[in-house]
Design a protein around this motif. Structure first.
Motif, mmCIF file in Angstrom:
data_model
loop_
_atom_site.group_PDB
_atom_site.id
_atom_site.type_symbol
_atom_site.label_atom_id
_atom_site.label_comp_id
_atom_site.label_asym_id
_atom_site.label_seq_id
_atom_site.Cartn_x
_atom_site.Cartn_y
_atom_site.Cartn_z
ATOM 1 N N GLN A 200 0.836 -1.197 0.000
ATOM 2 C CA GLN A 200 0.000 0.000 0.000
ATOM 3 C C GLN A 200 0.866 1.240 0.000
ATOM 4 N N VAL A 201 0.530 2.113 -0.922
ATOM 5 C CA VAL A 201 1.140 3.433 -0.988
ATOM 6 C C VAL A 201 0.187 4.401 -0.304
ATOM 7 N N PRO A 202 0.692 5.337 0.496
ATOM 8 C CA PRO A 202 -0.193 6.307 1.148
ATOM 9 C C PRO A 202 -1.142 6.960 0.149
ATOM 10 N N GLY A 203 -2.422 6.973 0.499
ATOM 11 C CA GLY A 203 -3.418 7.590 -0.357
ATOM 12 C C GLY A 203 -3.968 6.679 -1.430
ATOM 13 N N GLN A 204 -3.437 5.452 -1.503
ATOM 14 C CA GLN A 204 -3.912 4.507 -2.507
ATOM 15 C C GLN A 204 -4.453 3.251 -1.835
ATOM 16 N N SER A 205 -5.178 2.461 -2.593
ATOM 17 C CA SER A 205 -5.731 1.210 -2.067
ATOM 18 C C SER A 205 -4.639 0.164 -1.920
ATOM 19 N N ARG A 206 -4.860 -0.714 -0.973
ATOM 20 C CA ARG A 206 -3.940 -1.835 -0.814
ATOM 21 C C ARG A 206 -4.158 -2.805 -1.969
ATOM 22 N N GLU A 207 -3.077 -3.335 -2.513
ATOM 23 C CA GLU A 207 -3.203 -4.233 -3.653
ATOM 24 C C GLU A 207 -2.521 -5.561 -3.372
ATOM 25 N N GLY A 208 -3.119 -6.604 -3.868
ATOM 26 C CA GLY A 208 -2.551 -7.937 -3.725
ATOM 27 C C GLY A 208 -1.461 -8.165 -4.747
ATOM 28 N N LEU A 209 -0.352 -8.723 -4.309
ATOM 29 C CA LEU A 209 0.800 -8.947 -5.189
ATOM 30 C C LEU A 209 0.964 -10.407 -5.548
ATOM 31 N N PRO B 120 11.243 2.315 -8.623
ATOM 32 C CA PRO B 120 10.724 3.308 -7.669
ATOM 33 C C PRO B 120 9.229 3.143 -7.410
ATOM 34 N N ASP B 121 8.481 2.693 -8.410
ATOM 35 C CA ASP B 121 7.037 2.487 -8.219
ATOM 36 C C ASP B 121 6.727 1.361 -7.262
ATOM 37 N N ASP B 122 7.719 0.562 -6.900
ATOM 38 C CA ASP B 122 7.507 -0.507 -5.923
ATOM 39 C C ASP B 122 7.576 0.006 -4.494
ATOM 40 N N THR B 123 7.918 1.269 -4.318
ATOM 41 C CA THR B 123 7.979 1.852 -2.980
ATOM 42 C C THR B 123 6.605 1.822 -2.336
ATOM 43 N N ALA B 124 6.533 1.206 -1.159
ATOM 44 C CA ALA B 124 5.256 1.031 -0.472
ATOM 45 C C ALA B 124 5.520 0.355 0.869
ATOM 46 N N VAL B 125 4.461 0.247 1.663
ATOM 47 C CA VAL B 125 4.488 -0.610 2.845
ATOM 48 C C VAL B 125 3.951 -1.973 2.411
ATOM 49 N N TYR B 126 4.700 -2.991 2.726
ATOM 50 C CA TYR B 126 4.351 -4.349 2.319
ATOM 51 C C TYR B 126 3.814 -5.122 3.528
ATOM 52 N N TYR B 127 2.736 -5.857 3.293
ATOM 53 C CA TYR B 127 2.072 -6.621 4.333
ATOM 54 C C TYR B 127 1.929 -8.075 3.913
ATOM 55 N N CYS B 128 1.884 -8.945 4.911
ATOM 56 C CA CYS B 128 1.466 -10.310 4.641
ATOM 57 C C CYS B 128 0.192 -10.578 5.440
ATOM 58 N N ALA B 129 -0.585 -11.520 4.941
ATOM 59 C CA ALA B 129 -1.870 -11.823 5.546
ATOM 60 C C ALA B 129 -2.218 -13.283 5.312
ATOM 61 N N ALA B 130 -3.087 -13.803 6.165
ATOM 62 C CA ALA B 130 -3.536 -15.191 6.042
ATOM 63 C C ALA B 130 -5.015 -15.229 5.723
#
Length: 122
Positions: A39-48, A88-98
């Motif tokens: 997720q980038v600030p101001g944008q939706s979280r996206e599945g990778l 540079p477009d890969d800059t974001a906070v990365y999360y994992c989830a179950a």
């Protein structure tokens, strides 16, 4: 308690690589799917990319296909995201989830870890 902890983020130059780790505890992750999101600030979280612990089925987002690879080590209860040729477009906070299915749909995931910052910059 169910816990997922993403780690391995940092600052990397364009074209570089990082490997993120998602350590899981409190549940048998082979009964779930583990997904990586960003997720980038101001944008939706996206599945990778996601991997099913049950059958190993995978999902990979088109924009990262060929650059990002998900893998797992069941002995360590850890899922990895190898990220190569970073931009540079890969800059974001990365999360994992179950969740229960290897899908990029965020609502399918019931357990989330704290994110790790990835910054791609020269």
């Amino acid at each position: 308690d169910v816990q997922l902890q993403a780690s391995g983020g940092g600052l990397v130059q364009p074209g570089g690589s990082l490997r993120l780790s998602c350590e899981t505890s409190g549940f048998n992750w082979v009964d779930y799917a583990i997904g990586w999101f960003r997720q980038v600030p101001g944008q939706s979280r996206e599945g990778l990319s996601t991997i099913s612990g049950r059958d190993g089925s995978l999902y990979v987002r088109d924009s990262v296909r060929g650059r990002f690879t998900v893998s797992s080590d069941s002995a360590k209860n850890t899922v990895y995201l190898q990220m190569d040729s970073l931009k540079p477009d890969d800059t974001a906070v990365y999360y994992c989830a179950a969740g229960f299915r290897a899908t990029p749909v965020i609502d399918e995931y019931c357990y989330w870890g704290r994110g790790t910052q990835v910054t791609v910059s020269s």
